[in-house]
Motif scaffolding. Sequence first.
Motif, PDB file in Angstrom:
ATOM      1  N   VAL A   1       0.868  -1.213   0.031  1.00  0.00           N
ATOM      2  CA  VAL A   1      -0.077  -0.006   0.089  1.00  0.00           C
ATOM      3  C   VAL A   1       0.888   1.169  -0.073  1.00  0.00           C
ATOM      4  O   VAL A   1       1.856   1.353   0.889  1.00  0.00           O
ATOM      5  CB  VAL A   1      -1.032  -0.057   1.331  1.00  0.00           C
ATOM      6  N   CYS A   2       0.653   2.100  -1.102  1.00  0.00           N
ATOM      7  CA  CYS A   2       1.309   3.634  -1.138  1.00  0.00           C
ATOM      8  C   CYS A   2       0.676   4.554  -0.904  1.00  0.00           C
ATOM      9  O   CYS A   2      -0.433   4.731  -1.036  1.00  0.00           O
ATOM     10  CB  CYS A   2       1.984   3.357  -2.245  1.00  0.00           C
TER      11      CYS A   2
ATOM     12  N   ILE B   1      -0.360  -3.512  -5.890  1.00  0.00           N
ATOM     13  CA  ILE B   1       0.190  -2.431  -5.345  1.00  0.00           C
ATOM     14  C   ILE B   1      -1.033  -1.527  -5.143  1.00  0.00           C
ATOM     15  O   ILE B   1      -1.620  -1.153  -6.376  1.00  0.00           O
ATOM     16  CB  ILE B   1       1.253  -1.728  -6.045  1.00  0.00           C
ATOM     17  N   ASP B   2      -1.383  -0.916  -4.133  1.00  0.00           N
ATOM     18  CA  ASP B   2      -2.423  -0.146  -3.955  1.00  0.00           C
ATOM     19  C   ASP B   2      -2.204   1.485  -4.154  1.00  0.00           C
ATOM     20  O   ASP B   2      -1.283   1.970  -3.213  1.00  0.00           O
ATOM     21  CB  ASP B   2      -3.065  -0.212  -2.674  1.00  0.00           C
ATOM     22  N   VAL B   3      -2.474   2.020  -5.169  1.00  0.00           N
ATOM     23  CA  VAL B   3      -1.710   3.351  -5.369  1.00  0.00           C
ATOM     24  C   VAL B   3      -2.925   4.445  -5.542  1.00  0.00           C
ATOM     25  O   VAL B   3      -2.841   5.481  -5.886  1.00  0.00           O
ATOM     26  CB  VAL B   3      -1.146   3.303  -7.087  1.00  0.00           C
ATOM     27  N   ALA B   4      -4.014   4.043  -4.731  1.00  0.00           N
ATOM     28  CA  ALA B   4      -5.125   4.935  -4.652  1.00  0.00           C
ATOM     29  C   ALA B   4      -4.909   6.241  -3.886  1.00  0.00           C
ATOM     30  O   ALA B   4      -5.474   7.216  -4.217  1.00  0.00           O
ATOM     31  CB  ALA B   4      -6.312   4.150  -4.093  1.00  0.00           C
ATOM     32  N   GLN B   5      -3.875   6.194  -3.092  1.00  0.00           N
ATOM     33  CA  GLN B   5      -3.538   7.172  -2.273  1.00  0.00           C
ATOM     34  C   GLN B   5      -2.341   7.832  -2.687  1.00  0.00           C
ATOM     35  O   GLN B   5      -1.472   8.815  -1.855  1.00  0.00           O
ATOM     36  CB  GLN B   5      -3.459   6.872  -0.677  1.00  0.00           C
ATOM     37  N   VAL B   6      -1.666   7.445  -3.816  1.00  0.00           N
ATOM     38  CA  VAL B   6      -0.438   8.092  -4.603  1.00  0.00           C
ATOM     39  C   VAL B   6      -0.837   9.608  -4.919  1.00  0.00           C
ATOM     40  O   VAL B   6      -1.587   9.598  -6.031  1.00  0.00           O
ATOM     41  CB  VAL B   6       0.181   7.410  -5.443  1.00  0.00           C
TER      42      VAL B   6
ATOM     43  N   LEU C   1      -7.084   5.716  -9.480  1.00  0.00           N
ATOM     44  CA  LEU C   1      -5.653   6.523  -9.678  1.00  0.00           C
ATOM     45  C   LEU C   1      -6.273   7.935  -9.415  1.00  0.00           C
ATOM     46  O   LEU C   1      -7.107   8.593 -10.234  1.00  0.00           O
ATOM     47  CB  LEU C   1      -5.380   6.474 -10.991  1.00  0.00           C
ATOM     48  N   GLN C   2      -5.284   8.741  -8.806  1.00  0.00           N
ATOM     49  CA  GLN C   2      -5.522  10.109  -8.533  1.00  0.00           C
ATOM     50  C   GLN C   2      -4.781  10.654  -9.973  1.00  0.00           C
ATOM     51  O   GLN C   2      -4.279  10.076 -10.719  1.00  0.00           O
ATOM     52  CB  GLN C   2      -4.581  10.631  -7.603  1.00  0.00           C
TER      53      GLN C   2
END
Length: 113
Positions: A19-20, A50-55, A81-82
């Motif tokens: 988680v990122c 890989i959780d990139v929802a908060q990148v 994705l942001q």
Amino acid sequence: MDSEGVLVLPDEGDTRIIVCRGDFDMDTLAPFTAATQEAVADEGVRRIIIDVAQVTFADSSMLNALLTTHRCGCLILIGPLQDQLARLLELTGADTVFTITGSLEAARIQPLR
């Protein structure tokens, strides 16, 4: 989430979840790179999620790390994705390379390559 913005969850069978959160550039990428390299090197790991929802920001160094991890053939990204990351992947064509799902549940059922 640790102070570095990368959290490696306990393995679920042959699946490693990373988680990122936050910004990832060449100055802040080391914990992410270490986590992905460890996952790729672990023979028991067949799927890396890989959780990139908060990148909130990613530059070409993170994109390169994602592509390097993808070469193992088992990388799945979780969004949504942001805007900035979505734009980076779109501009580079990487959005057509990665499997991107909207949830952990969807990522878990993606077929392995």
